[in-house]
Motif scaffolding. Structure first.
Motif, PDB file in Angstrom:
ATOM      1  N   ARG A 197       6.064  -0.144 -23.074  1.00 12.91           N
ATOM      2  CA  ARG A 197       6.204   1.283 -22.784  1.00 12.91           C
ATOM      3  C   ARG A 197       7.579   1.636 -22.216  1.00 12.91           C
ATOM      4  NH1 ARG A 197       1.402  -0.062 -23.438  1.00 12.91           N
ATOM      5  NH2 ARG A 197      -0.366   1.299 -23.810  1.00 12.91           N
ATOM      6  N   ARG A 198       8.458   0.638 -22.184  1.00 11.11           N
ATOM      7  CA  ARG A 198       9.831   0.819 -21.699  1.00 11.11           C
ATOM      8  C   ARG A 198       9.870   1.378 -20.269  1.00 11.11           C
ATOM      9  NH1 ARG A 198      12.812  -0.160 -26.355  1.00 11.11           N
ATOM     10  NH2 ARG A 198      11.843   0.484 -28.285  1.00 11.11           N
ATOM     11  N   VAL A 199       9.021   0.802 -19.432  1.00 10.81           N
ATOM     12  CA  VAL A 199       8.953   1.177 -18.025  1.00 10.81           C
ATOM     13  C   VAL A 199       9.543   0.019 -17.221  1.00 10.81           C
ATOM     14  CG1 VAL A 199       7.389   1.688 -16.103  1.00 10.81           C
ATOM     15  CG2 VAL A 199       6.891   2.588 -18.378  1.00 10.81           C
ATOM     16  N   SER A 200      10.445   0.312 -16.314  1.00 12.45           N
ATOM     17  CA  SER A 200      11.025  -0.745 -15.489  1.00 12.45           C
ATOM     18  C   SER A 200      10.073  -1.135 -14.362  1.00 12.45           C
ATOM     19  CB  SER A 200      12.360  -0.284 -14.887  1.00 12.45           C
ATOM     20  OG  SER A 200      12.131   0.701 -13.888  1.00 12.45           O
ATOM     21  N   GLN A 201      10.342  -2.278 -13.762  1.00 11.57           N
ATOM     22  CA  GLN A 201       9.556  -2.705 -12.609  1.00 11.57           C
ATOM     23  C   GLN A 201       9.709  -1.692 -11.473  1.00 11.57           C
ATOM     24  OE1 GLN A 201      11.133  -6.664 -11.969  1.00 11.57           O
ATOM     25  NE2 GLN A 201       9.411  -7.605 -13.046  1.00 11.57           N
ATOM     26  N   LEU A 202      10.895  -1.143 -11.341  1.00  9.15           N
ATOM     27  CA  LEU A 202      11.153  -0.147 -10.305  1.00  9.15           C
ATOM     28  C   LEU A 202      10.303   1.102 -10.543  1.00  9.15           C
ATOM     29  CD1 LEU A 202      12.793   0.707  -7.813  1.00  9.15           C
ATOM     30  CD2 LEU A 202      14.527   1.580  -9.377  1.00  9.15           C
ATOM     31  N   ALA A 249       5.629   4.376  -8.973  1.00 11.01           N
ATOM     32  CA  ALA A 249       4.395   5.074  -9.341  1.00 11.01           C
ATOM     33  C   ALA A 249       3.204   4.568  -8.533  1.00 11.01           C
ATOM     34  CB  ALA A 249       4.120   4.905 -10.837  1.00 11.01           C
ATOM     35  N   LEU A 250       3.265   3.301  -8.100  1.00 16.34           N
ATOM     36  CA  LEU A 250       2.166   2.698  -7.364  1.00 16.34           C
ATOM     37  C   LEU A 250       2.410   2.657  -5.861  1.00 16.34           C
ATOM     38  CD1 LEU A 250       1.521  -0.378  -9.695  1.00 16.34           C
ATOM     39  CD2 LEU A 250       0.370   1.834  -9.731  1.00 16.34           C
ATOM     40  N   GLY A 251       3.578   3.114  -5.452  1.00 12.69           N
ATOM     41  CA  GLY A 251       3.910   3.055  -4.028  1.00 12.69           C
ATOM     42  C   GLY A 251       4.275   1.646  -3.583  1.00 12.69           C
ATOM     43  N   LEU A 252       4.872   0.874  -4.482  1.00 12.36           N
ATOM     44  CA  LEU A 252       5.244  -0.511  -4.200  1.00 12.36           C
ATOM     45  C   LEU A 252       6.727  -0.723  -4.507  1.00 12.36           C
ATOM     46  CD1 LEU A 252       2.271  -2.246  -6.064  1.00 12.36           C
ATOM     47  CD2 LEU A 252       2.471  -1.895  -3.598  1.00 12.36           C
ATOM     48  N   THR A 253       7.251  -1.845  -4.047  1.00 17.07           N
ATOM     49  CA  THR A 253       8.623  -2.208  -4.392  1.00 17.07           C
ATOM     50  C   THR A 253       8.626  -2.930  -5.736  1.00 17.07           C
ATOM     51  OG1 THR A 253       8.494  -4.368  -3.327  1.00 17.07           O
ATOM     52  CG2 THR A 253       9.212  -2.493  -1.949  1.00 17.07           C
ATOM     53  N   PHE A 254       9.805  -2.981  -6.363  1.00 13.01           N
ATOM     54  CA  PHE A 254       9.886  -3.709  -7.625  1.00 13.01           C
ATOM     55  C   PHE A 254       9.647  -5.199  -7.387  1.00 13.01           C
ATOM     56  CE2 PHE A 254      14.242  -4.389  -6.281  1.00 13.01           C
ATOM     57  CZ  PHE A 254      14.563  -5.639  -6.792  1.00 13.01           C
ATOM     58  N   GLN A 255       9.958  -5.686  -6.158  1.00 14.83           N
ATOM     59  CA  GLN A 255       9.699  -7.093  -5.851  1.00 14.83           C
ATOM     60  C   GLN A 255       8.194  -7.404  -5.885  1.00 14.83           C
ATOM     61  OE1 GLN A 255      11.698  -5.146  -3.911  1.00 14.83           O
ATOM     62  NE2 GLN A 255      13.552  -6.258  -3.331  1.00 14.83           N
ATOM     63  N   VAL A 303      -3.418  -9.015  -7.755  1.00 15.45           N
ATOM     64  CA  VAL A 303      -3.463  -7.558  -7.816  1.00 15.45           C
ATOM     65  C   VAL A 303      -4.842  -7.094  -7.366  1.00 15.45           C
ATOM     66  CG1 VAL A 303      -3.069  -5.533  -9.262  1.00 15.45           C
ATOM     67  CG2 VAL A 303      -1.898  -7.676  -9.809  1.00 15.45           C
ATOM     68  N   SER A 304      -4.871  -6.173  -6.399  1.00 21.02           N
ATOM     69  CA  SER A 304      -6.157  -5.658  -5.916  1.00 21.02           C
ATOM     70  C   SER A 304      -6.826  -4.804  -6.989  1.00 21.02           C
ATOM     71  CB  SER A 304      -5.959  -4.831  -4.647  1.00 21.02           C
ATOM     72  OG  SER A 304      -5.297  -3.616  -4.953  1.00 21.02           O
ATOM     73  N   ALA A 305      -8.100  -4.577  -6.823  1.00 19.08           N
ATOM     74  CA  ALA A 305      -8.854  -3.768  -7.784  1.00 19.08           C
ATOM     75  C   ALA A 305      -8.290  -2.359  -7.878  1.00 19.08           C
ATOM     76  CB  ALA A 305     -10.327  -3.725  -7.383  1.00 19.08           C
ATOM     77  N   SER A 306      -7.941  -1.768  -6.743  1.00 20.54           N
ATOM     78  CA  SER A 306      -7.409  -0.401  -6.772  1.00 20.54           C
ATOM     79  C   SER A 306      -6.065  -0.357  -7.479  1.00 20.54           C
ATOM     80  CB  SER A 306      -7.298   0.171  -5.355  1.00 20.54           C
ATOM     81  OG  SER A 306      -6.440  -0.622  -4.555  1.00 20.54           O
ATOM     82  N   LYS A 307      -5.226  -1.371  -7.274  1.00 19.20           N
ATOM     83  CA  LYS A 307      -3.922  -1.407  -7.961  1.00 19.20           C
ATOM     84  C   LYS A 307      -4.109  -1.674  -9.447  1.00 19.20           C
ATOM     85  CE  LYS A 307      -1.213  -0.467  -4.555  1.00 19.20           C
ATOM     86  NZ  LYS A 307      -0.801   0.919  -4.407  1.00 19.20           N
ATOM     87  N   LEU A 308      -5.083  -2.515  -9.809  1.00 21.48           N
ATOM     88  CA  LEU A 308      -5.367  -2.722 -11.234  1.00 21.48           C
ATOM     89  C   LEU A 308      -5.737  -1.400 -11.894  1.00 21.48           C
ATOM     90  CD1 LEU A 308      -7.427  -6.034 -11.215  1.00 21.48           C
ATOM     91  CD2 LEU A 308      -5.238  -5.672 -12.358  1.00 21.48           C
ATOM     92  N   HIS A 309      -6.555  -0.626 -11.205  1.00 17.69           N
ATOM     93  CA  HIS A 309      -6.953   0.677 -11.731  1.00 17.69           C
ATOM     94  C   HIS A 309      -5.736   1.590 -11.878  1.00 17.69           C
ATOM     95  CE1 HIS A 309      -8.476   4.853 -11.399  1.00 17.69           C
ATOM     96  NE2 HIS A 309      -9.310   4.398 -12.309  1.00 17.69           N
TER      97      HIS A 309
END
Length: 122
Positions: A20-25, A30-36, A48-54
């Motif tokens: 989808r040509r989306v960067s890690q950043l 979008a998830l409220g996380l760092t690219f790391q 990966v937690s269930a909520s983050k998987l969703h």
């Protein structure tokens, strides 16, 4: 050492993100996380937690099951559905501390259902 399923999920996230040509950043923001953190998910280093998987599935516009493709998990496909009463009974059975009590319950249920007496567990 990472669990094989975590590695598969991470690989699928990475492939879908790249497709989808989306960067890690971008995914991280979008998830409220760092690219790391996304890197750690993709390597399978962090689970990966269930909520983050969703959230990842929604963001990448895929069914959550797609994130598990390639993970051989037949136990999930062979689950049986229990009625509410059967589920409550199973929970009560699981709380029994006595092996003899569990064996008695199995024997009683087998006899009531018309089957042979349950074999004693080894």
């Amino acid at each position: 050492m990472p669990d094989p399923v975590d590695i598969i999920v991470g690989r699928n996230i990475r492939q879908l993100r790249a497709l989808r040509r989306v960067s890690q950043l971008e995914l991280g923001e979008a998830l409220g996380l760092t690219f790391q953190q996304i890197q750690k998910y993709e390597k399978g280093t962090n689970r990966v937690s269930a909520s983050k998987l969703h959230q990842i599935a929604v963001f990448l516009d895929v069914e959550i099951s797609v994130l598990f493709e390639g993970a051989d998990m037949p136990q999930f496909g062979s689950r049986i559905e229990l009625s509410p009463d059967a589920y409550a009974l199973a929970l009560s059975y699981d709380k029994l501390n006595s092996p003899a009590g569990k064996e008695a319950v199995k024997t009683i249920l087998t006899l009531i259902s018309g089957g042979q007496a349950a074999e004693k567990a080894a």
